[in-house]
Scaffold this active site. Structure first.
Site, PDB file in Angstrom:
ATOM      1  CG  ASP A   1      -5.218  -0.168   5.377  1.00 23.76           C
ATOM      2  OD1 ASP A   1      -4.277  -0.719   5.981  1.00 23.76           O
ATOM      3  OD2 ASP A   1      -5.163   0.974   4.901  1.00 23.76           O
TER       4      ASP A   1
ATOM      5  CG  ASP B   1       1.560   2.405   7.312  1.00 26.97           C
ATOM      6  OD1 ASP B   1       1.592   1.237   6.899  1.00 26.97           O
ATOM      7  OD2 ASP B   1       0.592   3.160   7.145  1.00 26.97           O
TER       8      ASP B   1
HETATM    9  C1  GLA Z   1      -1.881   2.522   5.702  1.00 25.50           C
HETATM   10  C2  GLA Z   1      -2.225   1.928   7.068  1.00 25.50           C
HETATM   11  C3  GLA Z   1      -3.518   2.551   7.561  1.00 25.50           C
HETATM   12  C4  GLA Z   1      -3.373   4.053   7.657  1.00 25.50           C
HETATM   13  C5  GLA Z   1      -2.926   4.620   6.316  1.00 25.50           C
HETATM   14  C6  GLA Z   1      -2.561   6.099   6.411  1.00 25.50           C
HETATM   15  O1  GLA Z   1      -2.821   2.175   4.743  1.00 25.50           O
HETATM   16  O2  GLA Z   1      -2.320   0.528   6.979  1.00 25.50           O
HETATM   17  O3  GLA Z   1      -3.892   1.998   8.801  1.00 25.50           O
HETATM   18  O4  GLA Z   1      -2.437   4.366   8.666  1.00 25.50           O
HETATM   19  O5  GLA Z   1      -1.801   3.934   5.799  1.00 25.50           O
HETATM   20  O6  GLA Z   1      -2.119   6.613   5.183  1.00 25.50           O
END
Ligand code: GLA
Length: 673
Positions: free
Chosen positions: A226, A171
């Site tokens: 997301d 990430d």
């Molecule tokens: C980010 C990522 C998500 C998930 C969250 C976890 O937002 O883009 O896909 O992994 O972190 O905290």
């Protein structure tokens, strides 16, 4: 959960910007040299398939070893493993918040009493693989402050490898403004140095255009922010990702984020579209629902072998746009397959049924007398003389595999059935509805019959003429006409479903039948004079985060979580609060002349916010605000909607994704005669 992760991202981005400014550096990724060595790990020759807990479980207490073992069991027991779902991926929140005295990561003993190695042993014994998550930053994205791998790349990679991890999602939170290529390349090299094959998934949300540099760094890269479990969110991720087809191929894939299929925020029709689109885009298929609670309908979508075969085709081409539906909702996406056939998705992003089509030639197939057309959701084969066309329900997708196949004549001719007439019936009136059947085949369709029923009690549906034809030849159509009478005393907003059934026989007598649901709605034009749009019923309303709010801004999650609409200090007690991309449709019934509003980005967002406001009258754009940014004063909209049956208040994300896009229609008023 996704929304809290996104709020955190705002803080992260602010902190990173501050750190960058302090160091006098350029924005992350902008000045990066291309990575030196290739990834070359031989993995992910087709898009990865598996499971990730985040969309369903987030950081909740049910994210633990016992749940993940049950999910691994279900993946095998329900046949999903046999369908290709292989990776069981643990997302954020698996670790203790502190490293140990040696700087090593420690699995949370409450959630994972047997550690990550215990989890790996369990899934490996079932023939599955294990994935894990961390961030290319000092901490992961969750506000609890779990350790990230920035500066610990080799040590963390060594631990992952020693535990038996097969996949890493890496990430972007808390990245301290360090160049993205540098951060992601460091982990690539650390993983390679472990000697263990580990699929490497970059998750920097498309911020540094990873499709331009990550082919040699990772096996897949997120192209968007997301996803969340709603239609507008899914659609916007599709619209961004589908443009990037040229960058995908075996070993290196665009990732528009994990699947939301089964999570409850979309209809099954919308989830079938989500699954179809992700597959034709050769996206990773990572199930994101709690499989312990999955319905049979959800399992049927996730287990559709015909659609999975499109995703997993060894040629590894991402589908490209043959017809762009941004303006009218009619999309055609085509994916060349290793056997020479073409997968074709006819996708309707609009809120009314659409006839969408192309041809075998346009899809790239050689000239032939006929073609085999396999319907990948019905699992049936038809033949066509060349036309590839269907009436696609609102938010639906019809998916075909079209082959220049010498045996086409052994399949019944495809007969396209399509609705005509408007699904909006005025209160006190009746609705003229219609259904047309057209033979697309080279061979005749015999004993063609159209019938229809209406679901809601008290409603009636009667034909106004013939509903059958003895024979249709290539290109010939049977048009049927019907009158729909709503139940007496109905009011605006009442709905019913009309089910159309088309039946016919192939030349050898084989019976064929199919049905199509059409949603109909009772509507009433606004009264004469001025009406606030927020006081009117909506024909439909879509929004990226949370629902469209009436008379408040948009708080991103539940209904009613917004604040007073405020654009650059100007407050409005009436109006609509949206988060782009959004589309609110009202019925005007040809009685209204003008739509006015004061529009802009709401002051409640801390940064970003770039949107455009549009007004559409019967689908034609009649107003465009141009790009509006945070802290710009409200702009006065005055749109001529004279004669329109429906008016749409549309907000786009300004081309940079939906984050921070709280878009307000202050004092939105429609004037009617
Ligand atoms: C980010 C990522 C998500 C998930 C969250 C976890 O937002 O883009 O896909 O992994 O972190 O905290």
């Amino acid at each position: 959960m996704p929304s809290s992760a996104r709020r955190l991202r705002r803080l992260t981005a602010t902190a990173a910007a501050t750190a960058l400014a302090a160091a006098g550096l350029a924005a992350a990724g902008t000045a990066a040299a291309p990575p030196a060595a290739a990834l070359d790990n031989g993995l992910a020759r087709t898009p990865p398939m598996g499971y990730n807990d985040w969309n369903a479980l987030g950081c909740g207490s049910s994210f633990n070893e016992s749940t993940m073992k049950q999910i691994a069991d279900i993946i095998v027991d329900k046949g999903l493993a046999a369908d290709g779902y292989r990776y069981v991926n643990l997302d954020d929140c698996w670790a203790e918040t502190q490293r140990n005295a040696d700087g090593k990561l420690v699995p949370d003993p409450n959630r994972f009493p047997d550690g990550i190695s215990g989890m790996a042993d369990y899934v490996h014994a079932k023939g599955l693989k294990l994935g894990i998550y961390t961030s290319a930053g000092t901490h992961t994205c969750n506000p609890n402050g779990f350790p990230g791998a920035l500066g610990h790349e080799q040590s963390d990679a060594d631990q992952f490898a020693s535990w038996g991890v097969d996949y890493l999602k890496y990430d972007n939170c808390n990245n301290q403004g360090v160049d993205a290529v540098q951060r992601y390349t460091a982990m690539r090299d650390a993983l390679a140095a472990t000697g263990r094959p580990i699929v490497y998934s970059l998750c920097e949300w498309g911020q540094n255009k990873p499709w331009l540099w990550a082919k040699d760094v990772g096996n897949l890269w997120r192209t968007t922010g997301d996803i969340s479990d709603n239609w507008a969110s899914m659609l916007s991720r599709f619209e961004s990702n589908v443009q990037l087809a040229q960058y995908a191929g075996p070993g290196h894939w665009n990732d528009p984020d994990m699947l939301e299929v089964g999570n409850g925020g979309m209809t099954d029709t919308e989830y079938r579209s989500h699954f179809s689109l992700w597959s034709i885009m050769a996206s990773p298929l990572l199930i994101g629902t709690d499989l312990r609670k999955a319905s049979q309908a959800t399992l049927d979508i996730l287990g559709n072998k015909d659609v999975i075969a499109v995703d997993q085709d060894r040629l590894g081409r991402q589908g490209t746009v043959l017809k762009d539906g941004t303006a009218d909702g009619s999309w055609v996406i085509v994916k060349p397959m290793a056997d020479g056939s073409r997968a074709v998705a006819l996708f309707n992003s609009s809120s009314t049924p659409r006839s969408i089509g192309t041809s075998a030639a346009a899809a790239g197939l050689p000239a032939r007398g006929g073609y085999t057309l396999r319907d990948l959701w019905q699992h049936k084969d038809y033949s066509t003389a060349g036309a590839v066309r269907a009436t696609v329900p609102a938010h639906g997708t019809v998916m075909y595999r079209v082959s220049a196949d010498p045996h086409w004549a052994s399949h019944p001719p495809a007969v396209a059935g399509g609705t005509t007439g408007s699904p909006l019936v005025p209160v006190g009136g009746t609705g003229p509805l219609g259904f047309t059947a057209t033979d697309l085949g080279r061979t005749p369709a015999r004993e063609v019959r159209v019938s229809a029923t209406v679901s809601a009690s008290g409603w009636a549906l009667k034909p106004n003429g013939p509903t059958a034809a003895k024979e249709l030849t290539t290109g010939q159509a049977l048009g049927t006409h019907w009158t729909l009478t709503p139940a007496p005393g109905g009011t605006s907003g009442d709905t019913a479903t009309v089910t159309w059934t088309l039946s016919y026989r192939a030349p050898d007598g084989t019976p064929v039948s199919s049905s199509l649901d059409e949603a109909v709605q009772l509507v009433q034009p606004p009264p004469s004079g001025d009406s606030y749009v927020s006081d009117l019923p909506f024909v439909s309303a879509t929004n990226d985060w949370g629902p469209v709010e009436r008379d408040t801004s948009n708080g991103e999650a539940a209904a009613g979580d917004g604040h007073t609409i405020t654009v650059d200090g100007t407050k409005f007690t009436k109006g609509l609060g949206t988060n782009a991309p959004s589309d609110v449709q009202i019925y005007t019934g040809g009685r209204c002349t003008r739509l006015t509003a004061q529009v802009g980005v709401d002051d409640e967002v801390t940064q970003g916010g770039s949107v455009t406001f549009e007004v559409h009258a019967d689908g034609a754009k009649v107003y465009d605000s141009g790009l509006r940014l945070l802290h710009q004063p409200p702009v006065a909209v005055s749109a001529d909607v004279t004669g329109a049956q429906v008016v749409d208040l549309v907000v786009t994300d300004g081309g940079d994704g939906p984050d921070y896009d709280h878009a307000d229609w202050g004092d939105a008023v429609v004037h009617c005669e």
